[in-house]
Write an enzyme that holds these catalytic residues in place. Structure first.
Site, PDB file in Angstrom:
ATOM      1  N   GLU A  48       1.818 141.699  84.709  1.00 26.70           N
ATOM      2  CA  GLU A  48       2.650 140.979  83.513  1.00 26.70           C
ATOM      3  C   GLU A  48       3.226 142.210  82.604  1.00 26.70           C
ATOM      4  O   GLU A  48       2.464 143.155  82.391  1.00 26.70           O
ATOM      5  CB  GLU A  48       1.740 140.075  82.940  1.00 26.70           C
ATOM      6  CG  GLU A  48       2.522 139.522  81.496  1.00 26.70           C
ATOM      7  CD  GLU A  48       2.046 138.028  80.842  1.00 26.70           C
ATOM      8  OE1 GLU A  48       0.824 138.055  81.182  1.00 26.70           O
ATOM      9  OE2 GLU A  48       2.920 137.255  80.329  1.00 26.70           O
ATOM     10  N   CYS A 252       2.461 134.320  80.295  1.00 28.28           N
ATOM     11  CA  CYS A 252       3.260 133.910  79.365  1.00 28.28           C
ATOM     12  C   CYS A 252       4.662 134.442  79.389  1.00 28.28           C
ATOM     13  O   CYS A 252       5.510 133.478  78.836  1.00 28.28           O
ATOM     14  CB  CYS A 252       2.533 133.797  78.023  1.00 28.28           C
ATOM     15  SG  CYS A 252       0.891 132.778  77.924  1.00 28.28           S
ATOM     16  N   ASN A 379       3.470 128.614  84.711  1.00 30.92           N
ATOM     17  CA  ASN A 379       2.207 129.401  84.196  1.00 30.92           C
ATOM     18  C   ASN A 379       1.367 128.695  83.229  1.00 30.92           C
ATOM     19  O   ASN A 379       1.670 128.401  82.154  1.00 30.92           O
ATOM     20  CB  ASN A 379       2.889 130.636  83.849  1.00 30.92           C
ATOM     21  CG  ASN A 379       1.557 131.476  83.074  1.00 30.92           C
ATOM     22  OD1 ASN A 379       0.898 131.818  83.889  1.00 30.92           O
ATOM     23  ND2 ASN A 379       1.537 131.567  81.732  1.00 30.92           N
ATOM     24  N   GLU A 380       0.245 128.281  83.852  1.00 31.16           N
ATOM     25  CA  GLU A 380      -0.892 127.546  82.854  1.00 31.16           C
ATOM     26  C   GLU A 380       0.029 126.719  81.877  1.00 31.16           C
ATOM     27  O   GLU A 380      -0.413 126.741  80.484  1.00 31.16           O
ATOM     28  CB  GLU A 380      -1.841 128.518  82.202  1.00 31.16           C
ATOM     29  CG  GLU A 380      -1.232 129.758  81.318  1.00 31.16           C
ATOM     30  CD  GLU A 380      -2.207 130.449  80.441  1.00 31.16           C
ATOM     31  OE1 GLU A 380      -3.317 130.921  81.106  1.00 31.16           O
ATOM     32  OE2 GLU A 380      -2.038 130.582  79.459  1.00 31.16           O
TER      33      GLU A 380
HETATM   34  O1  AHR Z   1      -2.886 137.615  81.182  1.00 25.36           O
HETATM   35  C1  AHR Z   1      -2.587 137.434  79.701  1.00 25.36           C
HETATM   36  C2  AHR Z   1      -2.166 136.038  79.478  1.00 25.36           C
HETATM   37  O2  AHR Z   1      -3.344 135.203  79.647  1.00 25.36           O
HETATM   38  C3  AHR Z   1      -0.870 135.564  80.240  1.00 25.36           C
HETATM   39  O3  AHR Z   1       0.130 135.754  79.979  1.00 25.36           O
HETATM   40  C4  AHR Z   1      -1.205 134.063  80.125  1.00 25.36           C
HETATM   41  O4  AHR Z   1      -0.851 133.440  81.487  1.00 25.36           O
HETATM   42  C5  AHR Z   1      -2.592 133.743  79.586  1.00 25.36           C
HETATM   43  O5  AHR Z   1      -2.907 133.162  78.892  1.00 25.36           O
END
Ligand code: AHR
Length: 571
Positions: A48, A252, A379-380
């Site tokens: 990321e 995120c 994503n989550e």
């Molecule tokens: O890995 C860091 C963050 O953790 C990511 O962006 C998110 O998916 C999670 O909250």
């Protein structure tokens, strides 16, 4: 510490585990009983753009704010001229302004106009310090390029230089800006001296005005010598993990800070000067010079499967600084176009070079398929009715148009709780092949939960443990993660994929800890957790493919073992 007493009787192996207090447990291992199959893709990585992982990190560009697109929405003190400084050498006269009337491309709207007065002195121009200084190595070549056009006056002689902080010239080249249309000009500099904290300097040497944009300084040596490529030492460290897949670009970052900040893959492909950079949810700028083409190419270069993640048409629930309640859902009338973008990605990655989107991949130099197999949706996310509705629409469309693609769904940001339960319920209803679990917990939590996947229902969706870490980079953390990873392997029939998170962190720009690899401009520091990942990955048992209904394949495992043998021989 337990002592292990062994006695081998035929194929049944009784083992007595004796604790320090004398109590004993007897375990019998049946050597003839088949073990559980293990996913061939169990261990991979999650990249990321957090902690300056891309710009200023893995992406090898050395100029900061090369497109003059930094904005106050990214950091309150930033603007188009951030990290640029006007320089007037000798008696030189001149000024610089930001303009937007005749841009290089609509998605790259700002540029600068440099005016040089009658008195030229030793040149008038711009200085850029890179990302915390520019690391320069003696004898290595750096490619300089920029787009420019004459605004007033005749052709403009320009000198580009690498200088030390106290203006000593480390290397330079000359070029000319001629013509009233935007044109790319380029040169190469080979410095004679090394400097870890150099500056890039561009000096115009005649009276007149020129417009400048997309000013780039790139080491010629990148990972696999790719133009617009990746920093060789960092990419190599990642490659040495031999990840079976790479999840990207977030996190995120993928679902973004509000609807306008969702990561749109189409904005990240094509010529770099036509890409649409934007604010990073982690509060800096993403140039998207490291875009979808570069991600897919990196996967190919390191033998990993690509696992792109697209937003489920909802933004991060922490958007607009509203933790937990900031999720925004794309209006329904925008859903058909959004779904088409998702399907276009599959065509871009896998379609023939004659297809609309396959042709764009071919144009970028990759006529062959990228063999996309996995696609993450969401994503989550907070599992709301708005999420469910949109996820289902996207999921159904992919299933219909591309049944060959394995969709990875999402079950919230925690190992249990409301979103987790709702996410799993949707997974069951829709028969999602794999869902993505995330948890960042204490090392003790990992040790207390070594049995987590032993009791998972084998008839349900498989698991991608897409983000996990035990909140620290100590030996205890590493041991807890090692113990936990053995349970992922033991449950490799249900845990299909796993990746530690986050992967990269630049010292001094770290928003999230712990991370797997720390780095500066010229050093890389793998954590102890990295070494655990590296140690444990090559081991495997029998392997099984998700789509396989027939006999379990041994092949990927044989390859892994061969690779392990080779690595041992090379050690
Ligand atoms: O890995 C860091 C963050 O953790 C990511 O962006 C998110 O998916 C999670 O909250």
């Amino acid at each position: 510490m337990k002592r292990v007493l062994l006695a081998i009787v035929a194929s049944l192996l009784p083992i007595v585990l004796q604790a320090a207090d004398g109590t004993a447990t007897k375990v019998t291992v049946d050597l003839n009983a088949p073990g559980k199959p293990i996913s061939p893709d169990l261990f991979g990585i999650f990249f990321e753009d957090i902690n300056y992982a891309a710009d200023g990190g893995l992406y090898a560009e050395l100029i900061q704010n090369r497109s003059f697109e930094y904005q106050a929405t990214e950091q309150p003190t930033w603007n188009s001229l951030s990290f640029w400084e006007l320089t007037k050498r000798g008696d030189g006269e001149g000024s610089v302004v930001v303009e937007g009337a005749n841009p290089l491309h609509k998605d790259n709207p700002h540029y600068v106009v440099l005016s040089i007065g009658k008195e030229v002195g030793d040149g008038v121009g711009l200085v850029n310090p890179g990302f915390d200084g520019i690391p320069v190595r003696a004898g290595e070549t750096y490619n300089v390029s920029f787009f420019a056009r004459q605004v007033a006056g005749g052709p403009m002689p320009v000198t580009v230089r690498l200088e030390s902080k106290d203006n000593q010239v480390l290397g330079e080249a000359s070029l000319e800006v001629a013509g009233e249309e935007w044109k790319r000009v380029s040169a190469a500099i080979t410095p004679t001296r090394a400097d870890g904290d150099a500056r890039f300097v561009l000096l115009a040497k005649a009276p007149g005005r020129i417009a400048l944009d997309e000013v780039s300084l790139f080491p010629r040596k990148t990972f696999h010598d790719r133009p617009n490529g990746l920093r060789a030492d960092l990419a190599q460290l990642i490659a040495e993990l031999h990840p079976k897949f790479v999840r990207f670009p977030g996190g995120c970052l993928a679902h973004g800070d509000g609807l306008n900040n969702i990561y749109r893959w189409k904005d990240t492909i094509g010529p770099i000067e036509q890409r649409k950079g934007q604010a990073n949810i982690w509060r800096y700028h993403q140039s998207v010079g490291l875009g979808y083409f570069e991600y897919f190419q990196f996967c190919e270069d390191i033998g990993a499967k690509p696992l792109p993640v697209l937003a489920a048409a909802v933004s991060c629930q922490n958007s607009d600084r509203k933790p937990g309640t900031g999720q925004a859902c794309l209006p329904m009338e925008e859903m058909p176009a959004y779904i088409q973008d998702v399907l276009d990605l599959i065509e871009w990655a896998n379609g023939p070079a004659t297809s609309k989107w396959g042709a764009k991949r071919a144009e970028a130099g990759h006529p062959e398929s990228f063999h996309l197999e996995y696609l993450g949706i969401g994503n989550e996310d907070k599992i709301t009715p708005g999420f469910k509705e949109r996820f289902t629409m996207i999921y159904d469309a992919i299933k219909k148009a591309h049944p060959e693609i394995t969709v990875v769904g999402t079950v919230g940001p925690a190992p249990s709780g409301e979103d987790f339960d709702r996410g799993w319920k949707i997974a069951k209803e829709l028969s999602i092949p794999i869902v993505d679990e995330h948890y960042y917990m204490s090392p003790q939590w990992f040790l207390d939960n070594l049995g987590r996947y032993d009791s998972y229902d084998r008839t349900k969706s498989k698991v991608y443990l897409g983000e996990y870490a035990s909140r620290g980079n100590t030996l205890f953390n590493a041991l807890a993660e090692a113990a936990y990873m053995t349970t992922l392997e033991r449950n490799g029939d249900i845990v299909h994929l796993s990746s530690y998170a986050p992967l990269l962190a630049k010292n001094g720009h770290t928003q999230w800890k712990p991370d797997l690899i720390y780095f500066t401009n010229d050093t890389v520091s793998p954590s102890i957790n990295y070494h655990v990942q590296k140690l444990l990955w090559p081991k495997c048992g029998r392997s099984v493919s998700l789509h396989q209904s027939g006999p379990v394949s041994e092949r990927p495992c044989r390859l892994q073992r061969a690779r392990l043998e080779k690595r041992r021989r090379n050690y």
